[in-house]
Design a protein around this motif. Structure first.
Motif, PDB file in Angstrom:
ATOM      1  N   ALA A  38      -5.660 -25.992  -2.467  1.00 57.42           N
ATOM      2  CA  ALA A  38      -6.986 -26.617  -2.447  1.00 57.42           C
ATOM      3  C   ALA A  38      -7.260 -27.396  -3.731  1.00 57.42           C
ATOM      4  CB  ALA A  38      -8.045 -25.535  -2.243  1.00 57.42           C
ATOM      5  N   THR A  39      -6.683 -26.943  -4.852  1.00 58.46           N
ATOM      6  CA  THR A  39      -6.877 -27.653  -6.125  1.00 58.46           C
ATOM      7  C   THR A  39      -6.249 -29.039  -6.087  1.00 58.46           C
ATOM      8  OG1 THR A  39      -6.837 -25.516  -7.278  1.00 58.46           O
ATOM      9  CG2 THR A  39      -6.524 -27.516  -8.608  1.00 58.46           C
ATOM     10  N   VAL A  40      -5.031 -29.136  -5.537  1.00 58.41           N
ATOM     11  CA  VAL A  40      -4.360 -30.431  -5.432  1.00 58.41           C
ATOM     12  C   VAL A  40      -5.147 -31.374  -4.525  1.00 58.41           C
ATOM     13  CG1 VAL A  40      -2.252 -31.593  -4.698  1.00 58.41           C
ATOM     14  CG2 VAL A  40      -2.114 -29.418  -5.903  1.00 58.41           C
ATOM     15  N   LYS A  41      -5.658 -30.837  -3.444  1.00 54.71           N
ATOM     16  CA  LYS A  41      -6.461 -31.669  -2.546  1.00 54.71           C
ATOM     17  C   LYS A  41      -7.722 -32.184  -3.239  1.00 54.71           C
ATOM     18  CE  LYS A  41      -4.935 -29.435   1.737  1.00 54.71           C
ATOM     19  NZ  LYS A  41      -5.353 -28.660   2.940  1.00 54.71           N
ATOM     20  N   ARG A  42      -8.357 -31.327  -4.028  1.00 56.15           N
ATOM     21  CA  ARG A  42      -9.574 -31.738  -4.730  1.00 56.15           C
ATOM     22  C   ARG A  42      -9.274 -32.828  -5.762  1.00 56.15           C
ATOM     23  NH1 ARG A  42     -11.452 -30.234  -9.468  1.00 56.15           N
ATOM     24  NH2 ARG A  42      -9.975 -28.492  -9.610  1.00 56.15           N
ATOM     25  N   ALA A  48      -9.094 -40.664  -5.692  1.00 51.55           N
ATOM     26  CA  ALA A  48      -9.428 -41.712  -4.723  1.00 51.55           C
ATOM     27  C   ALA A  48     -10.852 -42.220  -4.923  1.00 51.55           C
ATOM     28  CB  ALA A  48      -9.251 -41.176  -3.299  1.00 51.55           C
ATOM     29  N   ALA A  49     -11.777 -41.289  -5.248  1.00 52.27           N
ATOM     30  CA  ALA A  49     -13.164 -41.704  -5.497  1.00 52.27           C
ATOM     31  C   ALA A  49     -13.277 -42.542  -6.764  1.00 52.27           C
ATOM     32  CB  ALA A  49     -14.063 -40.473  -5.583  1.00 52.27           C
ATOM     33  N   ASP A  50     -12.521 -42.162  -7.813  1.00 56.34           N
ATOM     34  CA  ASP A  50     -12.545 -42.940  -9.058  1.00 56.34           C
ATOM     35  C   ASP A  50     -11.973 -44.345  -8.853  1.00 56.34           C
ATOM     36  OD1 ASP A  50     -13.668 -40.804 -10.354  1.00 56.34           O
ATOM     37  OD2 ASP A  50     -11.771 -40.046 -11.156  1.00 56.34           O
ATOM     38  N   LYS A  51     -10.898 -44.458  -8.069  1.00 54.35           N
ATOM     39  CA  LYS A  51     -10.339 -45.780  -7.792  1.00 54.35           C
ATOM     40  C   LYS A  51     -11.334 -46.657  -7.042  1.00 54.35           C
ATOM     41  CE  LYS A  51      -5.482 -44.386  -7.745  1.00 54.35           C
ATOM     42  NZ  LYS A  51      -4.244 -44.274  -6.912  1.00 54.35           N
ATOM     43  N   GLN A  52     -12.084 -46.054  -6.157  1.00 56.28           N
ATOM     44  CA  GLN A  52     -13.078 -46.814  -5.412  1.00 56.28           C
ATOM     45  C   GLN A  52     -14.187 -47.323  -6.331  1.00 56.28           C
ATOM     46  OE1 GLN A  52     -12.643 -47.593  -2.306  1.00 56.28           O
ATOM     47  NE2 GLN A  52     -14.563 -48.734  -2.059  1.00 56.28           N
TER      48      GLN A  52
END
Length: 283
Positions: A38-42, A48-52
């Protein structure tokens, strides 16, 4: 079972030499699945949010969902720091401020219109392109073997070729009383036959402009008129780039002690140069 045990040990080649390291435990093998914590997924979701967020966004007012107004005609499309400072100031609709805003707008337009146009120089060449540029703005041009100065008519028309002609070589340019900016000086460069250049009463001509002129490619320039300009002592230091200069005209070479000392040092470093005041020439 033996196949799984063998994966945990290094592979030995001939003579017992170690030929490969242990296989990472998180590498998938045929028929096996690697579980993602779950840590890797987070972390992946945060990246991805930062790139956006780092993507360029359309300015406010240019997006389809934004409200549009006719007042947008008065906005600044460049969105520079000057525009941000202006937006932080209180609105001032006094006649003085409106006049100042209009003058700044006219200056920006004129600076843009005087920018260097490569296509014009490709068609006309450096000599005729400089002549067209100066005559269009009210200056005067004299070519080699010409007995008179060429000026535009009252309608702004002048008789010059509209394509390159090697017979036209500029010998002298008069930019007196013109509204000439730093951007426009790029249009009068590389004039090998130029001997006379005047910027008399050009109020927008300063030290930066003189620096561009001194490196503009005038190997035979002999007379330079800087009377009535905004030249200071600092700008005179770049005139060493004009080795053939014989006459320099300033508004008043003895206006200050610093200017007088600078002119004396300039004459000493360039023995062929003579510096005179504007009253000795224009009177």
């Amino acid at each position: 079972m033996l196949q799984r045990l063998s994966r945990g040990f290094p592979i030995l080649g001939r003579c017992g030499i170690r030929t490969a390291s242990t296989v990472p435990t998180n590498q998938a093998y045929p028929g096996e699945e690697v579980e993602v914590s779950a840590t890797v997924k987070r972390i992946r979701a945060e990246l991805a949010a930062d790139k956006q967020k780092l993507k360029w966004r359309a300015p406010i007012g240019d997006r389809p969902e934004d409200w549009s107004s006719k007042l947008k005609l008065f906005s600044n499309a460049e969105q520079t720091s000057d525009f941000i400072v202006m937006m932080q100031k209180p609105i001032d609709l006094s006649p003085r401020n409106i006049r100042q805003w209009w003058e700044n707008r006219e200056e920006r337009i004129e600076r843009h219109m005087q920018q260097f146009v490569p296509e014009r120089h490709k068609i006309l060449g450096a000599e005729l392109a400089a002549a067209h540029f100066i005559l269009y703005r009210g200056g005067a041009v004299k070519f080699i073997n010409d007995t008179h100065w060429r000026r535009a008519s009252e309608d702004g028309e002048f008789n010059l070729p509209n394509k390159f002609d090697p017979r036209y070589k500029v010998e002298a340019l008069r930019c007196d009383n013109m509204e000439l900016y730093y951007e426009g000086l790029e249009n009068i460069r590389c004039l090998d036959s130029l001997k006379f250049l005047s910027f008399h009463n050009v109020k927008t001509f300063d030290d930066w402009c003189l620096d561009r002129i001194s490196g503009g490619g005038y190997p035979h320039l002999e007379v330079l008129d800087l009377s009535g300009t905004e030249i200071t002592t600092n700008g005179l230091a770049c005139l060493y780039r004009l080795p053939q200069l014989k006459l320099l005209i300033l508004e008043d070479p003895k206006e200050t002690l610093e200017l007088e000392l600078a002119t004396v040092m300039l004459e000493e470093s360039m023995p062929a140069l003579k510096i005179v005041g504007a009253d000795a020439i224009h009177s």
